[in-house]
Design an enzyme around this catalytic site. Structure first.
Site, PDB file in Angstrom:
ATOM      1  N   PHE A  52       2.271 -36.073 -34.195  1.00 48.83           N
ATOM      2  CA  PHE A  52       0.768 -35.929 -34.178  1.00 48.83           C
ATOM      3  C   PHE A  52      -0.191 -36.706 -35.460  1.00 48.83           C
ATOM      4  CE2 PHE A  52      -3.277 -33.443 -34.845  1.00 48.83           C
ATOM      5  CZ  PHE A  52      -3.574 -33.385 -33.439  1.00 48.83           C
TER       6      PHE A  52
ATOM      7  N   ASP B 217       6.762 -28.640 -37.170  1.00 50.67           N
ATOM      8  CA  ASP B 217       5.443 -28.280 -36.531  1.00 50.67           C
ATOM      9  C   ASP B 217       5.593 -27.878 -35.256  1.00 50.67           C
ATOM     10  OD1 ASP B 217       2.795 -28.464 -35.722  1.00 50.67           O
ATOM     11  OD2 ASP B 217       2.293 -30.226 -36.914  1.00 50.67           O
TER      12      ASP B 217
ATOM     13  N   TYR C 149      -5.152 -21.715 -32.720  1.00 52.73           N
ATOM     14  CA  TYR C 149      -6.259 -21.965 -31.589  1.00 52.73           C
ATOM     15  C   TYR C 149      -5.633 -22.646 -30.333  1.00 52.73           C
ATOM     16  CZ  TYR C 149      -6.508 -26.608 -33.888  1.00 52.73           C
ATOM     17  OH  TYR C 149      -6.003 -27.942 -34.272  1.00 52.73           O
ATOM     18  N   LYS C 150      -4.492 -22.906 -30.358  1.00 52.74           N
ATOM     19  CA  LYS C 150      -3.899 -23.627 -28.889  1.00 52.74           C
ATOM     20  C   LYS C 150      -3.406 -22.525 -28.065  1.00 52.74           C
ATOM     21  CE  LYS C 150      -3.598 -28.093 -31.110  1.00 52.74           C
ATOM     22  NZ  LYS C 150      -2.494 -28.920 -31.832  1.00 52.74           N
TER      23      LYS C 150
ATOM     24  N   ARG D 215      -3.380 -35.307 -19.956  1.00 49.74           N
ATOM     25  CA  ARG D 215      -2.601 -34.151 -20.451  1.00 49.74           C
ATOM     26  C   ARG D 215      -3.003 -33.091 -19.760  1.00 49.74           C
ATOM     27  NH1 ARG D 215      -1.968 -32.856 -26.925  1.00 49.74           N
ATOM     28  NH2 ARG D 215      -4.010 -32.036 -26.182  1.00 49.74           N
TER      29      ARG D 215
HETATM   30  C1  LIG Z   1      -3.096 -29.538 -32.986  1.00 44.00           C
HETATM   31  C2  LIG Z   1      -2.007 -30.140 -33.903  1.00 44.00           C
HETATM   32  C3  LIG Z   1      -2.707 -30.176 -35.350  1.00 44.00           C
HETATM   33  C4  LIG Z   1      -3.669 -29.734 -35.916  1.00 44.00           C
HETATM   34  O1  LIG Z   1      -4.034 -29.756 -37.332  1.00 44.00           O
HETATM   35  P1  LIG Z   1      -5.181 -28.891 -37.710  1.00 44.00           P
HETATM   36  O2  LIG Z   1      -5.143 -29.200 -39.284  1.00 44.00           O
HETATM   37  O3  LIG Z   1      -5.373 -27.736 -37.307  1.00 44.00           O
HETATM   38  O4  LIG Z   1      -6.749 -30.196 -37.249  1.00 44.00           O
HETATM   39  C5  LIG Z   1      -1.444 -30.714 -36.143  1.00 44.00           C
HETATM   40  N1  LIG Z   1      -0.382 -31.033 -35.692  1.00 44.00           N
HETATM   41  C6  LIG Z   1       0.118 -30.879 -34.591  1.00 44.00           C
HETATM   42  C7  LIG Z   1       1.679 -31.331 -33.901  1.00 44.00           C
HETATM   43  C8  LIG Z   1      -0.993 -30.595 -33.497  1.00 44.00           C
HETATM   44  O5  LIG Z   1      -0.464 -30.548 -32.203  1.00 44.00           O
END
Ligand SMILES: *Cc1c(COP(=O)(O)O)cnc(C)c1O
Length: 418
Positions: free
Chosen positions: A129, A206, A231-232, A380
């Protein structure tokens, strides 16, 4: 399996689904909508409306500043412990809710390189990401370190042999995702963690795209540090705070870079020198975002009641149905699956590629079919196990097929592609 056949098969699967009744616990679940973005922003539970209202009226409005002494200050750790128990395979005292994922990744990655002061490299994959890549690029600049990049397949992710080839005596940290945000590939966390440890390195995982849909066993896997979103699949709401895990063996020496008063041993002494708190609270910097962590607690209660093994079973059935439907209905138009086929290798979402998808997604959204778009040409399909029905998947696949048949992109006669 097209049109009516697809819908009929979906209806059968929804009828046979032992978790189907949980769907009505989510706000908006009966709207005419195919919501396939629960891996990006989960739906709220209807109980969240009551718990937020009650908090404002009784706790914030009623207790006012006394609330901090009556439980608010401990809430990040209490919810962290529940998260650890229900979804992460983590014993109490190692998880905390705070900050955003980006900020926690920064703190943990900095703590990791501080714990390996003689080493100069961080290993990460090129398809991680963006925030994960940007954070370590910043740390590398700040600390004079080198990044060692792993290239991964478009439908996969980093494997144990990729990591074995990348780590060495200079590796301080390996940062990877448990479930890849694009392909949905599930990394072999225990094997990769062992390989990193054998090289003397630390691991930071992560779990943003796995927590709440793919069970983890962070303690048993020997993971050093982990972080993820709420939030996911944890339905914490837009901008809800993230969570972090630090293995107990690292807590006493954890050296994180943002020293704030609420991570200090005795915040209310208002002392002159910083001394870190014992335990996981030393990862905290400022005032905990209490209102933001209430919704995820509702979801954790539900996940605890249902149990992660049952959630994972439903998730596997949803992605299997989506893959079958894509291969039967969309592959003839040239749509390609960009996710692993084996159930053991894929998380809660799949990605499919077609050159027309960038132009198609806004049109799908207008018609109430809501997947998301990921560059270069991926749609997705995020299937949140407790709030997504098989019927929603069928509606989305049909809607995409109709547009491909209408000549959008390179589609046309499906028989031509066979
Ligand atoms: C959604 C996601 C993030 C989001 O990071 P935020 O700091 O909450 O914006 C980070 N890493 C991964 C792998 C994600 O899927």
């Amino acid at each position: 399996m097209t049109g009516p056949t697809l819908a009929a098969r979906a209806a059968e699967l929804d009828t046979a689904d032992p978790l189907a009744h949980h769907r009505k616990l989510f706000l908006g679940a009966d709207a005419v909508l195919s919501y396939l973005d629960g891996n990006s922003l989960g739906r709220p539970l209807t109980s969240t409306v009551d718990s937020l209202t009650a908090f404002v009226e009784d706790q914030w409005g009623g207790r006012l500043i006394r609330g901090w002494d009556e439980g608010w200050l401990e809430l990040p750790q209490r919810i962290g412990d529940q998260l650890g128990r229900v979804t992460l395979g983590a014993d109490a005292g190692q998880c905390i809710v705070a900050d955003s994922t980006s900020v926690l990744l920064y703190k943990l990655a900095r703590a990791a390189v501080a714990a390996r002061p003689d080493r100069t490299e961080i290993v990460i994959d090129r398809d991680n990401f963006p925030t994960d890549r940007f954070i370590v690029e910043g740390i590398a600049r700040e600390r004079g370190l080198t990044l060692r990049w792993i290239d991964v397949a478009y439908d996969g992710g980093a494997t144990p042999s990729d990591v074995a080839a990348a780590v060495g005596p200079q590796t301080a940290l390996v940062l990877l995702s448990h479930v890849a945000y694009r392909s949905g590939f599930i990394a072999d966390v225990p094997a990769i963690t062992r390989i990193a440890h054998d090289a003397g390195a630390l691991v930071l995982w992560d779990l943003s795209h796995s927590v709440g849909s793919v069970p983890a066993e962070l303690d048993a896997w020997g993971v050093d540090y982990a972080a993820g979103c709420s939030y996911k699949y944890l339905n914490g709401g837009p901008g809800a705070p993230a969570w972090a895990y630090v293995a107990r063996r690292h807590l006493a020496t954890l050296d994180q870079p943002i020293l704030g008063w609420l991570g200090s041993a005795d915040p209310f002494a208002m002392g002159s020198a910083y001394r870190p708190a014992d335990g996981i609270r030393r990862l905290v910097s400022g005032t905990p975002p209490i209102v933001g962590m209430l919704a995820m607690r509702e979801m954790l209660d539900l996940l605890e009641e249902v149990g992660m093994p049952a959630v994972r079973r439903k998730s596997e059935l949803l992605t299997a149905f989506a893959i079958d439907a894509v291969e039967d209905v969309l592959a003839p138009y040239g749509v390609v699956l960009a996710s692993p086929r084996a159930a053991s290798e894929r998380g809660g979402h799949i990605t499919i590629d077609h050159p027309s998808f960038a132009a198609m997604v806004p049109d799908l959204w207008r018609d109430g079919v809501i997947p998301d778009y990921r560059n270069p040409d991926g749609i997705r399909l995020g299937l949140s196990p407790l709030s997504t029905s098989f019927g929603e998947v069928a509606v989305a696949v049909d809607a995409i097929a109709v547009r491909l048949a209408g000549g959008a992109g390179t589609g046309g006669d499906p028989a031509a592609g066979r």
